[in-house]
Design a protein around this motif. Structure first.
Motif, mmCIF file in Angstrom:
data_model
loop_
_atom_site.group_PDB
_atom_site.id
_atom_site.type_symbol
_atom_site.label_atom_id
_atom_site.label_comp_id
_atom_site.label_asym_id
_atom_site.label_seq_id
_atom_site.Cartn_x
_atom_site.Cartn_y
_atom_site.Cartn_z
ATOM 1 N N VAL A 51 7.145 5.215 -3.153
ATOM 2 C CA VAL A 51 8.291 5.253 -2.913
ATOM 3 C C VAL A 51 9.025 6.356 -3.089
ATOM 4 C CG1 VAL A 51 10.789 4.235 -2.958
ATOM 5 C CG2 VAL A 51 8.750 2.718 -2.843
ATOM 6 N N GLN A 52 8.484 6.948 -4.613
ATOM 7 C CA GLN A 52 8.928 8.433 -4.745
ATOM 8 C C GLN A 52 8.513 9.389 -4.105
ATOM 9 O OE1 GLN A 52 8.258 8.890 -8.971
ATOM 10 N NE2 GLN A 52 9.482 7.217 -9.676
ATOM 11 N N GLN A 53 7.227 9.290 -3.476
ATOM 12 C CA GLN A 53 6.666 10.262 -2.718
ATOM 13 C C GLN A 53 7.520 10.255 -1.130
ATOM 14 O OE1 GLN A 53 2.707 8.944 -2.093
ATOM 15 N NE2 GLN A 53 2.214 9.499 -4.167
ATOM 16 N N TRP A 54 7.901 9.129 -0.846
ATOM 17 C CA TRP A 54 8.622 8.971 0.447
ATOM 18 C C TRP A 54 10.011 9.598 0.335
ATOM 19 C CZ3 TRP A 54 13.427 6.342 0.978
ATOM 20 C CH2 TRP A 54 13.894 6.328 2.244
ATOM 21 N N PHE A 55 10.590 9.327 -0.709
ATOM 22 C CA PHE A 55 11.990 9.788 -1.194
ATOM 23 C C PHE A 55 12.018 11.233 -1.030
ATOM 24 C CE2 PHE A 55 15.479 10.334 -3.908
ATOM 25 C CZ PHE A 55 16.574 9.991 -3.326
ATOM 26 N N THR A 56 11.043 11.914 -1.749
ATOM 27 C CA THR A 56 10.951 13.420 -2.102
ATOM 28 C C THR A 56 10.595 13.928 -0.891
ATOM 29 O OG1 THR A 56 8.972 13.462 -3.145
ATOM 30 C CG2 THR A 56 10.824 13.271 -4.658
ATOM 31 N N SER A 57 9.976 13.459 -0.117
ATOM 32 C CA SER A 57 9.307 14.105 1.016
ATOM 33 C C SER A 57 10.271 14.113 2.321
ATOM 34 C CB SER A 57 8.024 13.353 1.734
ATOM 35 O OG SER A 57 8.043 12.057 2.360
ATOM 36 N N GLY A 58 11.542 13.478 2.202
ATOM 37 C CA GLY A 58 12.502 13.573 3.186
ATOM 38 C C GLY A 58 13.577 12.177 3.027
ATOM 39 N N GLY A 59 13.204 11.454 2.407
ATOM 40 C CA GLY A 59 13.847 10.016 2.346
ATOM 41 C C GLY A 59 15.402 10.399 1.823
ATOM 42 N N LYS A 61 0.869 -1.252 -0.053
ATOM 43 C CA LYS A 61 0.135 -0.113 -0.001
ATOM 44 C C LYS A 61 0.655 1.180 -0.034
ATOM 45 C CE LYS A 61 -3.215 2.189 3.215
ATOM 46 N NZ LYS A 61 -3.992 1.878 4.527
ATOM 47 N N GLY A 62 2.022 1.133 0.805
ATOM 48 C CA GLY A 62 2.818 2.329 0.904
ATOM 49 C C GLY A 62 3.556 2.611 -0.112
ATOM 50 N N MET A 63 3.915 1.760 -0.997
ATOM 51 C CA MET A 63 4.776 1.691 -2.397
ATOM 52 C C MET A 63 3.645 2.381 -3.489
ATOM 53 S SD MET A 63 7.120 -1.507 -2.826
ATOM 54 C CE MET A 63 8.506 -1.722 -1.540
ATOM 55 N N VAL A 64 2.422 2.339 -3.084
ATOM 56 C CA VAL A 64 1.599 2.760 -4.329
ATOM 57 C C VAL A 64 1.142 4.228 -3.894
ATOM 58 C CG1 VAL A 64 -0.635 2.506 -5.270
ATOM 59 C CG2 VAL A 64 0.747 0.337 -5.125
#
Length: 145
Positions: free
Chosen positions: A127-135, A67-70
């Protein structure tokens, strides 16, 4: 045989033994480097296996991860705290591979395989959202570049 001749013979034998000992030390250093490379590879593989095992550890965790990856933003806070550190672990795994390659401990083939795996995950929108939001802030600038 005179003392001068014995001295010259002693110097010759000493030089030969010194040369032989340097060759021996060189062989030992080479073996040590091979052992260090092997240990780095084993540690590297174990870390990756542990991270993947977490993702597949239970159907509930696998569902949250999927779910988080989507849709990273669609996760609840508790779910983000469950998935976020593992996404970081995957990225950090690749960063460690990059660092170990720079130090001569991992071959490029191993790093390239890792980058391909990370690339598959990184294509997912969550994952892209996580990465750009601080990852990406968690990784070194050199690796990120």
């Amino acid at each position: 045989m005179t003392i001068a001749e014995l001295g010259a013979l002693g110097e010759f034998v000493g030089a030969f033994l010194l040369f032989a000992s340097l060759i021996y030390v060189g062989i030992q250093i080479r073996q040590s480097n091979k052992t260090d490379r092997m240990n780095a590879m084993i540690s590297f593989e174990n870390q990756y296996r542990d991270t993947v095992a977490f993702f597949a550890g239970s159907p509930e965790v696998a569902e949250i991860v999927a779910k988080g990856m989507v849709d990273w933003a669609g996760l609840g806070e508790a779910e983000k705290h469950l998935v976020g550190p593992r996404l970081y672990a995957l990225c950090r795994h690749a960063e460690i591979a990059f660092d170990q390659h720079k130090r001569g401990l991992l071959d490029w083939e191993e790093v390239d395989r890792t980058m391909k795996v990370i690339g598959v995950y990184h294509l997912e929108p969550g994952v892209q959202q996580w990465f750009t939001s601080g990852g990406k802030l968690l990784l070194s600038g050199e690796f990120h570049a």
